[in-house]
Design a protein around this motif. Structure first.
Motif, PDB file in Angstrom:
ATOM      1  N   GLY A 183       0.977  -1.245   0.088  1.00 52.39           N
ATOM      2  CA  GLY A 183      -0.069   0.017  -0.046  1.00 52.39           C
ATOM      3  C   GLY A 183       0.759   1.271  -0.066  1.00 52.39           C
ATOM      4  O   GLY A 183       0.488   2.308  -0.565  1.00 52.39           O
ATOM      5  N   LEU A 184       2.141   1.218   0.400  1.00 53.81           N
ATOM      6  CA  LEU A 184       2.816   2.407   0.711  1.00 53.81           C
ATOM      7  C   LEU A 184       3.387   2.791  -0.773  1.00 53.81           C
ATOM      8  O   LEU A 184       3.427   3.925  -1.086  1.00 53.81           O
ATOM      9  CB  LEU A 184       4.059   1.922   1.598  1.00 53.81           C
ATOM     10  CG  LEU A 184       3.798   1.652   3.041  1.00 53.81           C
ATOM     11  CD1 LEU A 184       5.200   1.607   3.906  1.00 53.81           C
ATOM     12  CD2 LEU A 184       2.879   2.761   3.831  1.00 53.81           C
ATOM     13  N   PHE A 185       3.684   1.524  -1.604  1.00 56.98           N
ATOM     14  CA  PHE A 185       4.158   1.894  -2.705  1.00 56.98           C
ATOM     15  C   PHE A 185       3.049   2.240  -3.899  1.00 56.98           C
ATOM     16  O   PHE A 185       3.508   2.964  -4.915  1.00 56.98           O
ATOM     17  CB  PHE A 185       5.088   0.827  -3.345  1.00 56.98           C
ATOM     18  CG  PHE A 185       6.392   0.529  -2.624  1.00 56.98           C
ATOM     19  CD1 PHE A 185       7.456   1.186  -2.911  1.00 56.98           C
ATOM     20  CD2 PHE A 185       6.508  -0.229  -1.763  1.00 56.98           C
ATOM     21  CE1 PHE A 185       8.695   0.917  -2.284  1.00 56.98           C
ATOM     22  CE2 PHE A 185       7.583  -0.428  -0.850  1.00 56.98           C
ATOM     23  CZ  PHE A 185       8.742   0.084  -1.319  1.00 56.98           C
ATOM     24  N   SER A 186       2.077   1.901  -3.611  1.00 55.80           N
ATOM     25  CA  SER A 186       0.852   2.170  -4.517  1.00 55.80           C
ATOM     26  C   SER A 186       0.480   3.561  -4.888  1.00 55.80           C
ATOM     27  O   SER A 186       0.057   3.852  -5.881  1.00 55.80           O
ATOM     28  CB  SER A 186      -0.384   1.370  -4.101  1.00 55.80           C
ATOM     29  OG  SER A 186      -0.947   1.626  -2.788  1.00 55.80           O
ATOM     30  N   ALA A 407       6.918   2.231  -8.712  1.00 56.63           N
ATOM     31  CA  ALA A 407       6.484   1.231  -9.397  1.00 56.63           C
ATOM     32  C   ALA A 407       7.264  -0.106  -9.396  1.00 56.63           C
ATOM     33  O   ALA A 407       6.748  -1.362  -9.318  1.00 56.63           O
ATOM     34  CB  ALA A 407       6.652   1.661 -10.896  1.00 56.63           C
ATOM     35  N   GLY A 408       8.675   0.010  -9.246  1.00 55.74           N
ATOM     36  CA  GLY A 408       9.422  -1.322  -9.061  1.00 55.74           C
ATOM     37  C   GLY A 408       9.219  -1.814  -7.643  1.00 55.74           C
ATOM     38  O   GLY A 408       9.253  -3.116  -7.561  1.00 55.74           O
ATOM     39  N   GLY A 409       9.255  -1.089  -6.728  1.00 59.24           N
ATOM     40  CA  GLY A 409       8.694  -1.798  -5.347  1.00 59.24           C
ATOM     41  C   GLY A 409       7.661  -2.464  -5.204  1.00 59.24           C
ATOM     42  O   GLY A 409       7.528  -3.480  -4.575  1.00 59.24           O
ATOM     43  N   TYR A 410       6.517  -1.734  -6.097  1.00 65.50           N
ATOM     44  CA  TYR A 410       5.217  -2.421  -5.900  1.00 65.50           C
ATOM     45  C   TYR A 410       5.187  -3.679  -6.523  1.00 65.50           C
ATOM     46  O   TYR A 410       4.755  -4.588  -6.052  1.00 65.50           O
ATOM     47  CB  TYR A 410       4.243  -1.583  -6.589  1.00 65.50           C
ATOM     48  CG  TYR A 410       2.693  -2.077  -6.516  1.00 65.50           C
ATOM     49  CD1 TYR A 410       1.912  -1.787  -5.194  1.00 65.50           C
ATOM     50  CD2 TYR A 410       2.209  -2.878  -7.385  1.00 65.50           C
ATOM     51  CE1 TYR A 410       0.521  -2.091  -5.243  1.00 65.50           C
ATOM     52  CE2 TYR A 410       0.929  -3.290  -7.233  1.00 65.50           C
ATOM     53  CZ  TYR A 410       0.230  -3.129  -6.217  1.00 65.50           C
ATOM     54  OH  TYR A 410      -1.138  -3.891  -6.160  1.00 65.50           O
ATOM     55  N   VAL A 435      -4.732 -11.174  -8.971  1.00 70.20           N
ATOM     56  CA  VAL A 435      -6.061 -10.400  -9.315  1.00 70.20           C
ATOM     57  C   VAL A 435      -6.213  -9.416  -8.185  1.00 70.20           C
ATOM     58  O   VAL A 435      -6.669  -8.267  -8.556  1.00 70.20           O
ATOM     59  CB  VAL A 435      -7.281 -11.322  -9.328  1.00 70.20           C
ATOM     60  CG1 VAL A 435      -8.485 -10.550  -9.059  1.00 70.20           C
ATOM     61  CG2 VAL A 435      -7.229 -12.219 -10.565  1.00 70.20           C
ATOM     62  N   ILE A 436      -5.974  -9.717  -7.256  1.00 72.66           N
ATOM     63  CA  ILE A 436      -6.111  -8.455  -5.923  1.00 72.66           C
ATOM     64  C   ILE A 436      -4.982  -7.522  -6.163  1.00 72.66           C
ATOM     65  O   ILE A 436      -5.453  -6.322  -6.152  1.00 72.66           O
ATOM     66  CB  ILE A 436      -5.730  -9.349  -4.576  1.00 72.66           C
ATOM     67  CG1 ILE A 436      -7.090 -10.138  -4.340  1.00 72.66           C
ATOM     68  CG2 ILE A 436      -5.766  -8.007  -3.511  1.00 72.66           C
ATOM     69  CD1 ILE A 436      -6.671 -11.009  -3.054  1.00 72.66           C
ATOM     70  N   TYR A 437      -4.015  -7.799  -6.555  1.00 71.64           N
ATOM     71  CA  TYR A 437      -3.090  -6.795  -6.904  1.00 71.64           C
ATOM     72  C   TYR A 437      -3.119  -6.201  -8.009  1.00 71.64           C
ATOM     73  O   TYR A 437      -2.554  -5.012  -8.179  1.00 71.64           O
ATOM     74  CB  TYR A 437      -1.461  -7.557  -7.116  1.00 71.64           C
ATOM     75  CG  TYR A 437      -0.996  -7.969  -5.547  1.00 71.64           C
ATOM     76  CD1 TYR A 437      -1.568  -7.352  -4.258  1.00 71.64           C
ATOM     77  CD2 TYR A 437      -0.143  -8.866  -5.286  1.00 71.64           C
ATOM     78  CE1 TYR A 437      -1.170  -7.912  -3.173  1.00 71.64           C
ATOM     79  CE2 TYR A 437       0.369  -9.504  -4.202  1.00 71.64           C
ATOM     80  CZ  TYR A 437      -0.013  -8.815  -3.001  1.00 71.64           C
ATOM     81  OH  TYR A 437       0.250  -9.145  -1.584  1.00 71.64           O
ATOM     82  N   ALA A 444      -6.936   1.388  -3.630  1.00 71.25           N
ATOM     83  CA  ALA A 444      -6.168   2.134  -2.842  1.00 71.25           C
ATOM     84  C   ALA A 444      -6.148   3.729  -3.039  1.00 71.25           C
ATOM     85  O   ALA A 444      -6.321   4.666  -2.258  1.00 71.25           O
ATOM     86  CB  ALA A 444      -4.627   1.848  -2.924  1.00 71.25           C
ATOM     87  N   PHE A 445      -6.232   4.038  -4.503  1.00 71.83           N
ATOM     88  CA  PHE A 445      -6.090   5.423  -4.821  1.00 71.83           C
ATOM     89  C   PHE A 445      -7.672   5.935  -4.520  1.00 71.83           C
ATOM     90  O   PHE A 445      -7.892   6.975  -3.909  1.00 71.83           O
ATOM     91  CB  PHE A 445      -6.315   5.577  -6.481  1.00 71.83           C
ATOM     92  CG  PHE A 445      -6.755   7.035  -6.745  1.00 71.83           C
ATOM     93  CD1 PHE A 445      -5.820   8.122  -6.583  1.00 71.83           C
ATOM     94  CD2 PHE A 445      -7.856   7.191  -7.359  1.00 71.83           C
ATOM     95  CE1 PHE A 445      -6.278   9.242  -7.115  1.00 71.83           C
ATOM     96  CE2 PHE A 445      -8.264   8.347  -7.880  1.00 71.83           C
ATOM     97  CZ  PHE A 445      -7.262   9.603  -7.756  1.00 71.83           C
ATOM     98  N   CYS A 446      -8.524   5.111  -4.661  1.00 72.19           N
ATOM     99  CA  CYS A 446     -10.072   5.466  -4.339  1.00 72.19           C
ATOM    100  C   CYS A 446     -10.376   5.743  -2.692  1.00 72.19           C
ATOM    101  O   CYS A 446     -10.811   6.876  -2.291  1.00 72.19           O
ATOM    102  CB  CYS A 446     -11.228   4.614  -4.778  1.00 72.19           C
ATOM    103  SG  CYS A 446     -11.365   4.537  -6.406  1.00 72.19           S
TER     104      CYS A 446
END
Length: 701
Positions: A183-186, A407-410, A435-437, A444-446
């Motif tokens: 979630g931190l990277f997203s 992006a790389g971390g996620y 699928v979840i990812y 997460a954005f919402c």
């Protein structure tokens, strides 16, 4: 209700708006926003340290100590009722006190090399909240503990080996490490568009920033010292009160916690004051409306509905069923409560999603889309901004976190997680995780955007969505119940930490703390929480024999709720007792209708209409904690009538002291239990007739 920008209305994490919260200093916020008073001009002569200098060893030592303290508190609350108040102010205040005391001592000794700044204070607050937040998002009182045999055997459905996974330190720590950082990277690449371009409020983050800024002014520092002194007094009182009560709890049903305040009949129906300093303190922190809603829910359920349904025993459900059977009265308690939670959650999900989409539409309608890309850097802030905003924007944009890094971390963590999770939970196939990812960043954005608008995090609602989707996809014959619970954990951790990080970015923006130091502090705090929280839970799990059992000292009610949601998603409505489905429909629709009414009548009148989420909690717990919290509200109400300024200044400190002292008492209590040391006295309350029988048995002559 939420991380610690959350006051739990429910067993979840949907947070009431910060301005309704005693920890939110609305007066100060308005004053700081006034053009005549510029916060940044007060600190103009003070140099802002580099992002590396904001990350000090002493900050993380203090964060670790406070992280352990608050993890014990959150864990106890998780395992008793699941109502968790905001601990942001306590974290910021205690962090300020410990480091300020240390630096003052070093300054007098001539050894001080680096002064204590508000940026370092923000780093401590962020790290502590991230650490203790894992105790909530880790699911130790909800989805994770719901996998255990203790919770599973309280139901007759899906209690086979494929749907059970007992707690163990190894897999719990491993699970948290592979799901807690995504979630931190997203949302890192979106920090600029959220904070600078969209100017989202993030009320809890803003309130925390105002508080930290005030600590570091001369007048605020004096008040902070007095607040810490008050917190210390009530911490000591609460700790000693817990110690005193321990002496009278030698057996089951013993002690002040079982005092039949309103008579034995009321006690049988869970109406009593249990002398809990923790929940008196929580009641002082939570808005009055939440506490009254809890009491109304308790009266409706334990005062009216359950006694009436109990009279239908033998007709609606078999008379010989045990009190914990979900095919009996317990089924009505749990599933009707779940229906209200889902109804409220669905309404607020649609409402916040609507706000989010409409807000985005307005932003992109009113601006050139090309100027609000999250990766764009502006060398100079707009001259239309106030001095404070210009200064804050300049420093916020100074230390960039590269998009490729996020992006790389996620992607890296997602690959590791998708490969690892099926080994921890064989029922959760790798393609479920993928699928979840795929969908998680959008959710997460919402959640982060909606939280910025309304201060409501819907992480648990997204988690419940994962329970139903993944559980039904896996199917009952392939461990769908366990797969749904594990998927809930994955989803909740992603969307919860995303909104938490954005709150921290807002706090950092307003205290001139670098986004890099905020991100690093959040990562370190999360890593500490991934170790500390399982260890604290393990201590509870080993020290208290009946943990997770209905009616025990630590019933973990949310664990039963989450497991039954998963069973419902997999098995369908066949799990419900007679007429329960009809009642569930009524309360599901009723929860949505009450929320719609609250929105329709406006804020002024809505404060007299109860919150369905809060009403649902006592349905399966009872009224005792609601009474405690109403006592806390009453104390604060009377105090505000007598001296409002003092109540506003010291109320949160008194409440935090009561919560912290009682919470920390669980550590020595656990150690005594593990060492086999039992209390010497059992204080029980009996009816006159029962007492006469006991006397006759003891003294037959």
């Amino acid at each position: 209700m939420d991380r610690t920008t959350r006051t739990e209305l429910t067993p979840n994490d949907e947070t009431p708006p910060a301005e309704n919260h005693p920890f939110s200093d609305k007066k100060n916020e308005n004053e700081n926003d006034a053009p005549a008073e510029s916060i940044e001009r007060i600190f103009e002569c003070k140099e802002v340290p580099s992002w590396q200098s904001q990350l000090t060893v002493r900050a993380f030592v203090v964060s670790f100590i406070l992280g352990v303290l608050f993890t014990f508190i959150v864990m106890k609350l998780n395992l008793t009722t699941g109502i968790i108040p905001s601990l942001n102010v306590s974290a910021g205040l205690l962090g300020f006190f410990f480091v300020k005391t240390w630096t003052t001592f070093l300054a007098k000794s001539g050894l001080l090399k680096q002064p204590f700044t508000r940026q370092e204070n923000t780093v401590i607050q962020t790290c502590v909240v991230a650490t203790s937040g894992i105790a909530f998002s880790g699911g130790f009182g909800s989805y994770l503990f719901a996998m255990s045999e203790v919770v599973a055997k309280q139901s007759t459905e899906a209690n086979n080996a494929r749907n059970i996974k007992n707690p163990s330190l190894g897999w719990m720590i491993g699970f948290l490490f592979v799901v807690s950082f995504l979630g931190l990277f997203s949302v890192v690449p979106l920090r600029k568009i959220m904070i600078i371009d969209f100017k989202l409020i993030y009320p809890s983050g803003t309130a925390t920033a105002h508080l930290i800024n005030s600590f570091h002014t001369p007048q605020g520092a004096k008040l902070a010292k007095k607040q810490v002194r008050t917190l210390g007094k009530f911490f000591s009182f609460s700790f000693l009160w817990g110690f005193f009560q321990w002496f009278f709890t030698a057996g089951e049903g013993c002690g002040f916690v079982n005092f039949p305040t309103f008579g034995l009949q009321a006690y049988e129906n869970k109406f009593y004051f249990d002398f809990s300093a923790t929940y008196v303190g929580v009641g002082m922190i939570c808005p009055f409306l939440i506490n009254v809603s809890l009491l109304i829910g308790a009266i409706l359920s334990w005062g009216i509905m359950w006694p009436l349904i109990q009279q239908r025993k033998g007709d609606w459900f078999p008379a010989e069923l045990g009190s914990s059977s979900l095919h009996g009265l317990q089924g009505y308690r749990v599933f009707i409560g779940i229906a209200m939670i889902l109804g409220d959650g669905l309404y607020n999900f649609v409402k916040v999603l609507g706000h989010t989409l409409f807000g985005l539409y307005r932003q992109f309608r009113d601006k050139n889309v090309g100027t609000v890309l999250p990766y764009v850097d502006r060398s100079t802030p707009s001259t239309d901004l106030s001095y404070d905003d210009q200064r804050r924007t300049q420093l916020f944009l100074k230390d960039q976190i590269p998009a490729w890094f996020a992006a790389g971390g996620y992607i890296s963590i997602a690959v590791i997680s998708a490969a690892t999770l099926p080994h921890i939970f064989p029922q959760l196939k790798w393609y479920f995780v993928v699928v979840i990812y795929i969908f998680a960043p959008s959710l997460a954005f919402c959640n982060a955007y909606g939280c910025g608008l309304t201060d409501w995090s819907l992480a648990s609602t997204y988690g419940k969505l994962a329970i139903f989707v993944i559980g039904a996809w896996a199917g009952s014959s392939h461990g769908g119940v366990l797969a749904g619970l594990a998927a809930c954990g994955v989803m909740m951790n992603i969307v919860s930490t995303a909104s938490d990080l954005m709150q921290d970015f807002k706090t950092g923006y307003m205290t001139l703390a670098s986004p890099r130091s905020m991100f690093v502090s959040q990562v370190i705090g999360t890593a500490m929480g991934c170790v500390i929280s399982p260890c604290v839970f393990w201590l509870f799990y080993k020290a208290f024999a009946n943990i997770g059992v209905t009616g025990s000292e630590y019933p973990a009610p949310n664990a039963s709720v989450y497991r039954n949601m998963s069973i419902l998603g997999v098995e369908g409505f066949s799990a419900l007792p007679k007429n329960c489905l009809t009642l569930c429909y009524v309360f599901f629709i009723g929860a949505m209708a009450i929320n719609a009414l609250r929105d329709a009548v406006g804020k002024k009148r809505a404060q007299f209409i109860p919150l369905p989420m809060a009403m649902a909690i006592p349905f399966y717990l009872g009224a005792y904690f609601a009474i405690d919290m109403c006592v806390g509200s009453l104390i604060l109400f009377v105090w505000q009538k007598l001296d409002k300024s003092k109540a506003d200044a010291f109320g949160p400190a008194v409440a935090s002291g009561l919560i912290c002292g009682d919470g920390i008492w669980t550590l020595p209590s656990s150690i005594l239990s593990l060492a086999g040391v039992s209390p010497p006295i059992c204080m029980k309350f009996l009816s006159r007739g029962t007492n006469a029988k006991v006397d006759a048995f003891i003294n037959p002559s």
